[in-house]
Design an enzyme around this catalytic site. Structure first.
Site, PDB file in Angstrom:
ATOM      1  N   LYS A  92       0.829  -1.195   0.000  1.00  9.58           N
ATOM      2  CA  LYS A  92       0.000   0.000   0.000  1.00  9.58           C
ATOM      3  C   LYS A  92       0.875   1.262   0.000  1.00  9.58           C
ATOM      4  CE  LYS A  92      -3.551  -0.616   2.613  1.00  9.58           C
ATOM      5  NZ  LYS A  92      -4.291  -0.800   3.883  1.00  9.58           N
ATOM      6  N   ASP A 168      22.243 -15.196 -24.198  1.00 12.39           N
ATOM      7  CA  ASP A 168      21.212 -14.750 -25.123  1.00 12.39           C
ATOM      8  C   ASP A 168      20.909 -13.289 -24.878  1.00 12.39           C
ATOM      9  OD1 ASP A 168      20.654 -17.034 -26.570  1.00 12.39           O
ATOM     10  OD2 ASP A 168      18.961 -17.665 -25.322  1.00 12.39           O
ATOM     11  N   GLU A 170      18.169 -10.639 -23.991  1.00 11.00           N
ATOM     12  CA  GLU A 170      16.988 -10.865 -23.149  1.00 11.00           C
ATOM     13  C   GLU A 170      15.687 -10.768 -23.933  1.00 11.00           C
ATOM     14  OE1 GLU A 170      18.547  -8.052 -23.257  1.00 11.00           O
ATOM     15  OE2 GLU A 170      17.090  -6.421 -23.202  1.00 11.00           O
TER      16      GLU A 170
END
Lengths: 399, 399
Positions: A92, A168, A170
């Site tokens: 919150k 790799d 992303e």
């Protein structure tokens, strides 16, 4: 007492930090206190949030006077997982105006809930056979829309050049030209043919509930490491992967999307906490983050802060810091100065854009690393090494 | 062509928006273009990002001139999931200085990948038997450290008062005093005894890979709805739950943590996109967000924007907007004006703090709702209804 202590940076034009801190400590735990009968106070005491400190920094910002407040949350209030802890301390509250979560401290019996890296710095050195120097990593470039033969050529070049770890991009997802399983088979074969101990971090992507099974299948096909877009799935999913004994390879946390909550100066969550402390607790063996030097840059204190949290003494193994983006061989001395031996030098264009190809780029990086570790200047090293000299001609020496 | 079109708000002191837009469109897709041979351009064309528009807003901000740019990303580049799409359009880019993702548009064949709500506004009206009026929801208050009997009393009071939906506090996790399964059994029993068609949204929490199984077990115990802290787990996990046929109850998306990436004005991701459009696509039957009136407040255009995206015509069922925080009966007219018939009035303290207890608070809300729907003023209604009159004495009439 078991608790998590959260530090927030607050801003207040009136400077009423005490009142605000008390309202957070109560509002995020038992709700009210002074109105409760004595008996209920006794019953609820061990659940009550507690203001630990309020320190004005002395800085006046556009948002008002600045203060760091710390609040302790009893572990009795939440379950043993990061989603519960983050929702407690900043759920919150993240919606409550100008406030930034800058740190979390876990009492040691809580910290034990979390796995930390499976391999860590030492384990990755053993896997790659690379000791007593920063490691060198590179990234496949421009592979979207390309087929396996294109990746094979890049991978061979990178390994020929002495790259320790190839990853790799992303943004390479499941696709017809270079499917996950085919990439893994290719990686296994090319690494085996190279005779080297390199790792290939394949991008683990897809639907949340399929990730574990996909990662296990990848292991059977020869996966040596996983790249993971942790902030697209949540820190707990990283932890799920790190805890799985059937996924016995290092995991690389990519910072994709993290800028959405770390980049604003007075809102969100601090970069160091997220990319340093929390990804380490959750089990990342590597943490990638923008270096302070490139075009996509992090401010130097934040980048150094990540590395510090990734490596500092704790009950967990160390996470390898990987400052990334805009890295070329001329930046190796400043990287070594800033991040030291236990870091990874990671480049994309700085490897593939080398006039002698990815192999030349890899060699240039390794030559620069060997030079700085030996206490040599990179300019001296360039006199002996053609690839390094060519790199400097193209990108400069970072001075 | 299948694509996702992303709209970003950019700031530039020099105003070089064209150059920046082109660099995003290429950098987040195929990397380079003009240097490529013709044959490779042909091969990569269908993967290339495309600048759709660049519109300067005319506003000068502290960050420089402001412009909204839109970029189209071909679906050929990513798999059919939100993690892949978000990493593509805002992964690396979120780390690239002052930039905010303000909208995503999915071509209809991509939008079909996503389930949308299982029940939606109409389905929830059927489940609760509440037609032709806004629904009334309330939240258990101060339950941390309390036992089941405390919750039972609150639940009975709320149902007696005519509350349609009762929800857990989002910070109530697995705990010994009120475990998930016991709360569900209690909820089932109290609702059955009340003879009403109310829903109780229990907080679905814990480790990511246990959530589906836990939710299914909850169904067997009588779960009628789930509250879910979606931003602690990722939108894809919400979608996993929404798609699961063995979880045939509505899901309530809680905005906890979302402020970390929505609250800063020039960074992160827009509130409307996240809490309106994307949670709906991913399958939220309800979306909670701060009302524009309370202490934890959202700006009015953002709050209205969420409701608009939750309800606008699309291929998905409608998501019920639930403006929350700081709501008391005197605010019902402004809530009805702003959010209309298809919204949910949600209160915690405004129900439990009523001098006649939660039942009185519930009645006061229902009386206010009946009044506004009938075109009566709430002041008129208060002359007939004691509970409403008492509420106004305590909290005012919102004027």
């Amino acid at each position: 007492m078991s608790e998590v202590i959260a530090t927030y940076r607050l801003f207040d034009k009136g400077g009423q930090f005490e009142k605000k801190a008390e309202s957070i400590a109560l509002g995020l735990t038992i709700g009210s206190w002074t109105d409760l009968p004595h008996l209920e106070q006794e019953q609820l005491k061990k659940h009550k949030g507690r203001v630990v400190s309020i320190k004005e920094t002395g800085r006046e910002t556009i948002e008002g006077r600045e203060a760091d407040i710390t609040i302790a949350y009893p572990a009795a209030n939440f379950s043993a997982d990061l989603p519960a802890i983050l929702v407690t301390v900043f759920g919150k509250l993240s919606l409550d105006g100008v406030i930034r979560l800058i740190d979390l401290d876990f009492s040691s019996n809580l910290a034990k809930w979390f796995p930390g890296p499976k391999f860590g710095v030492q384990g990755i050195r053993e896997l790659t056979g690379a000791y007593d120097r920063p490691l060198v990593m590179s990234i496949f470039k421009g592979v979207i829309g390309r087929d396996l033969s294109y990746m094979e050529k890049q991978l061979k070049g990178q390994l020929d050049g002495g790259i320790d770890i190839v990853k790799d991009d992303e943004i390479l997802f499941e696709n017809k030209l270079t499917p996950f399983e085919e990439r893994l088979k290719l990686g296994k074969q090319v690494i085996a043919e190279s005779g080297k101990k390199a790792l290939y971090a394949v991008n683990l992507t897809g639907r949340t509930c399929d990730l574990k099974e996909k990662a296990r299948r990848g292991i059977e096909l020869g996966a040596t490491a996983y790249l993971f877009n942790v902030f697209a799935y949540g820190l707990d999913m990283l932890q799920e992967l790190a805890e799985d004994r059937d996924i016995p390879v290092p995991i690389m946390a990519h910072p994709a999307l993290s800028g959405a909550f770390t980049s604003a100066p007075h809102h969100g969550i601090s970069t160091e906490l997220m990319l340093g402390k929390l990804v380490r607790m959750a089990g990342a063996d590597f943490t990638l983050f923008p270096s302070p030097y490139g075009s996509v840059a992090l401010e130097r204190p934040a980048a150094l802060g990540i590395a510090e949290m990734a490596l500092e003494d704790s009950m967990y193994k160390q996470t390898f810091p990987v400052p990334s983006a805009g890295i070329h061989p001329g930046l190796v001395p400043v990287l070594y100065d800033d991040f030291g031996m236990n870091s990874i030098i990671n480049a994309g264009g700085g490897v593939h854009g080398h006039p002698n190809g990815a192999a030349g780029g890899g060699r240039a990086f390794r030559q620069a690393v060997d030079a700085v570790v030996a206490g040599q200047t990179i300019e001296e090293a360039a006199q002996q090494h053609e690839d390094l000299r060519v790199a400097f001609e193209l990108w400069g020496t970072g001075k």
